[in-house]
Design a protein around this motif. Structure first.
Motif, short mmCIF file in Angstrom:
data_model
loop_
_atom_site.label_atom_id
_atom_site.label_comp_id
_atom_site.label_asym_id
_atom_site.label_seq_id
_atom_site.Cartn_x
_atom_site.Cartn_y
_atom_site.Cartn_z
N TRP A 34 -24.71 -20.87 -29.91
CA TRP A 34 -24.33 -22.03 -30.91
C TRP A 34 -26.20 -22.92 -30.42
O TRP A 34 -26.47 -23.41 -31.00
CB TRP A 34 -23.84 -22.39 -30.19
N ASP A 35 -26.99 -22.44 -29.61
CA ASP A 35 -27.82 -23.97 -29.15
C ASP A 35 -28.88 -22.80 -29.14
O ASP A 35 -30.70 -23.44 -28.92
CB ASP A 35 -27.63 -24.23 -27.45
N GLY A 36 -29.26 -21.19 -29.24
CA GLY A 36 -30.81 -20.75 -29.60
C GLY A 36 -30.58 -20.64 -27.95
O GLY A 36 -32.19 -20.05 -27.26
N ASP A 37 -30.76 -20.76 -26.60
CA ASP A 37 -31.01 -19.86 -25.18
C ASP A 37 -31.01 -18.80 -25.23
O ASP A 37 -31.53 -18.47 -24.09
CB ASP A 37 -30.53 -21.43 -24.65
N GLY A 38 -30.85 -18.01 -25.91
CA GLY A 38 -30.41 -16.48 -25.75
C GLY A 38 -29.03 -16.33 -24.96
O GLY A 38 -28.85 -15.22 -24.42
N LEU A 39 -27.92 -16.50 -24.57
CA LEU A 39 -26.87 -16.70 -23.92
C LEU A 39 -25.86 -16.80 -24.98
O LEU A 39 -25.76 -17.62 -25.76
CB LEU A 39 -26.43 -17.50 -22.63
N ASP A 40 -24.31 -16.45 -24.85
CA ASP A 40 -23.53 -16.35 -25.56
C ASP A 40 -22.68 -17.77 -25.29
O ASP A 40 -22.35 -17.90 -23.85
CB ASP A 40 -22.82 -15.44 -26.12
N GLU A 41 -22.17 -18.80 -26.04
CA GLU A 41 -21.13 -19.62 -25.81
C GLU A 41 -19.69 -18.93 -25.77
O GLU A 41 -19.90 -18.23 -27.01
CB GLU A 41 -21.55 -20.77 -26.34
N ILE A 42 -18.73 -19.58 -25.10
CA ILE A 42 -17.67 -18.75 -25.82
C ILE A 42 -16.85 -19.64 -26.42
O ILE A 42 -16.95 -21.10 -26.83
CB ILE A 42 -16.75 -19.63 -24.81
N VAL A 43 -16.57 -19.23 -27.59
CA VAL A 43 -15.61 -20.69 -28.64
C VAL A 43 -14.46 -20.15 -28.38
O VAL A 43 -13.78 -18.17 -28.85
CB VAL A 43 -16.39 -19.89 -30.05
N VAL A 44 -13.30 -21.48 -28.17
CA VAL A 44 -11.88 -20.71 -28.81
C VAL A 44 -11.51 -21.27 -29.32
O VAL A 44 -10.85 -23.23 -29.49
CB VAL A 44 -11.08 -21.19 -27.14
N PRO A 45 -10.52 -21.04 -30.81
CA PRO A 45 -10.48 -21.63 -31.24
C PRO A 45 -9.24 -22.44 -31.42
O PRO A 45 -9.00 -23.66 -32.51
CB PRO A 45 -9.64 -20.50 -32.20
N PRO B 138 -31.88 -21.87 -35.21
CA PRO B 138 -32.55 -20.59 -36.18
C PRO B 138 -32.45 -19.67 -34.60
O PRO B 138 -32.48 -18.56 -35.54
CB PRO B 138 -33.83 -21.29 -36.46
N ALA B 139 -32.96 -20.09 -33.81
CA ALA B 139 -32.73 -18.44 -32.89
C ALA B 139 -31.47 -18.23 -32.36
O ALA B 139 -31.48 -17.67 -31.51
CB ALA B 139 -33.67 -19.72 -31.35
N GLY B 140 -29.95 -18.57 -32.67
CA GLY B 140 -29.00 -18.53 -32.44
C GLY B 140 -28.26 -16.55 -32.75
O GLY B 140 -29.58 -15.92 -32.78
N THR B 141 -27.67 -16.25 -32.26
CA THR B 141 -26.59 -15.26 -32.40
C THR B 141 -27.62 -14.57 -33.82
O THR B 141 -26.71 -14.97 -34.87
CB THR B 141 -25.64 -14.87 -32.29
#
Length: 432
Positions: free
Chosen positions: A335-346, A414-417
């Motif tokens: 979500w922030d384009g740092d190359g690491l995934d964040e976890i989304v919990v709906p 713009p650099a996100g997943t």
């Protein structure tokens, strides 16, 4: 089991943290739509549409009963089926409704399993293109795959709830059927994967791998692991390989309390026993950890820990443990384009980092909780989350579903997943 390497945290809730405003709120048709969604560009105009469906359930046998397709401006493009009380708008398990370019004409179809039939609908108009007979009860899910080596997913699997899988070609001819693969129950969603590289998909059908012709390639060695009453909840390709021994497949075993990683020959590489693991996401969550990582939800069963999301390395190291109100149907997204995934919990509407810290909350409007619990103070409780390109920039956005609406959140980076090819989220599998 020892403590996780990086974190063991509990979600503090949304108070005092940033809110992420939705780009679109799409109201769902109250008579035809349901909490089951798939998204994609159905008419080729460069904009994604939202397909929402509901089903009829009788004794855990269910079939799709109604579909509504919504534009992102909230208008209903078309409807199909029987509205109202004949279908469940609430969310319980997979609904046999997917989008797929089955005839390879460059346009997506909406394909469903209704009572006794597989129905192919024109994605742009909803007009019925074909209706193919299927066996009674073979309406649990749809999986498209390549069994014939044609270079595209032109075949389809249908199944009943736990016993039998049928493989069909595009003309509705049954190629094979398998009852209780390896003498075990079927998976919720069979996983097609070409482990031997011959251009034809094998099928992780449960605790067994089937060949393209329905032959049994291997059955997981029992050695006291399985009770005979459990089933495969989720299968994910963790590491692809050039030959079967190089593959790594991640599996969760419902009723048998296991998270397993096996190779393409069915040999167990590592496993954990005890908690009730369910859905798996694969991504890069933790910095400094080689290879892909897993995020898996742990559901409370008979005194076991639950309502948590645990993370693991590809080699089986326990990395993190996040306690949330309800952890199912999560996804991973940069979500922030740092190359690491964040976890989304709906359900918590939360965005969490690699230390299990809530970074922000996805804002949703009405105070409704489909599961009957106390709603979060700043909006509706989410049901599921879909990941895909909704605004056409090639970066993965999010759709959080709710009982009355779908909320679209566009990725700020713009650099996100990178999103899957084409707009939308493609297929939707919950492993419920």
């Amino acid at each position: 089991m020892s403590a996780p390497r990086f974190f063991a945290t509990a979600d503090p809730g949304p108070a005092g943290l940033p809110l992420i405003a939705p780009w679109r709120r799409v109201p769902l048709d109250p008579d035809y739509a349901g909490s089951w969604l798939v998204t994609g560009d159905l008419d080729g105009d460069g904009r994604a549409e939202i397909v929402s469906a509901r089903n009829v359930n009788m004794g855990d046998v269910h079939h799709t009963s109604a579909v509504a397709v919504h534009d992102l401006d909230g208008s209903v493009r078309w409807r199909w089926g029987q509205p109202g009380s004949l279908g469940r708008p609430g969310f319980h398990h997979d609904v046999a409704c997917q989008i797929h370019d089955w005839d390879d004409d460059g346009q997506l179809e909406v394909i469903i399993c209704t009572e006794g039939f597989l129905v192919e609908l024109d994605g742009a108009t909803g007009a019925e293109k074909r209706r193919l007979p299927i066996p009674p009860g073979a309406t649990d899910c749809l999986v498209f795959l390549d069994l014939s080596g044609q270079g595209r997913a032109g075949d389809v699997l249908v199944k009943d709830r736990y016993d039998t899988i049928w493989a069909m070609d595009r003309d509705g001819r049954v190629r094979w059927q398998v009852h209780r693969p390896g003498d075990y129950l079927t998976a919720h969603q069979p996983l097609p994967v070409d482990v031997d590289g011959d251009g034809r998909d094998e099928v992780v059908a449960g605790y067994a791998l089937l060949g393209p012709d329905g032959d049994t390639r291997w059955v997981l060695a029992n050695e006291g692991r399985f009770t005979g009453k459990g089933h495969l909840d989720c299968a994910r390709a963790l590491v692809p390989g050039d030959r079967p021994a190089d593959w790594r497949l991640a599996l969760t075993c419902c009723g048998d309390g296991r998270l397993m990683v096996v190779d393409g020959l069915g040999q167990v590489c590592w496993e954990y026993a005890g908690p009730h693991y369910e859905s798996i996401d694969i991504g890069r969550i933790h910095p400094g950890v080689a290879g892909p990582q897993l995020a898996v939800d742990v559901v409370p069963h008979t005194g076991q820990p639950g309502n948590e999301i645990w993370t693991y390395s590809a080699t089986g190291e326990w990395l993190g443990r996040l306690a949330v109100g309800y952890g199912r149907f999560h996804t991973l997204v940069d979500w922030d384009g740092d190359g690491l995934d964040e976890i989304v919990v709906p359900h918590a509407r939360g965005l969490f980092d690699h230390q299990g810290r809530r970074l922000a909350t996805f804002a949703m409007e009405s105070q409704v909780d489909l599961y009957g619990g106390a709603p979060y103070e700043q909006g509706e409780v989410g049901n599921t989350v879909l990941r895909g390109d909704l605004d056409g920039d090639g970066v993965a956005d999010l759709v959080l579903t709710a009982p009355a609406a779908a909320y679209v959140f566009t990725n700020p980076s713009p650099a996100g997943t990178t999103a899957p090819a084409g707009q939308g989220s493609g297929v939707n599998f919950t492993f419920y």
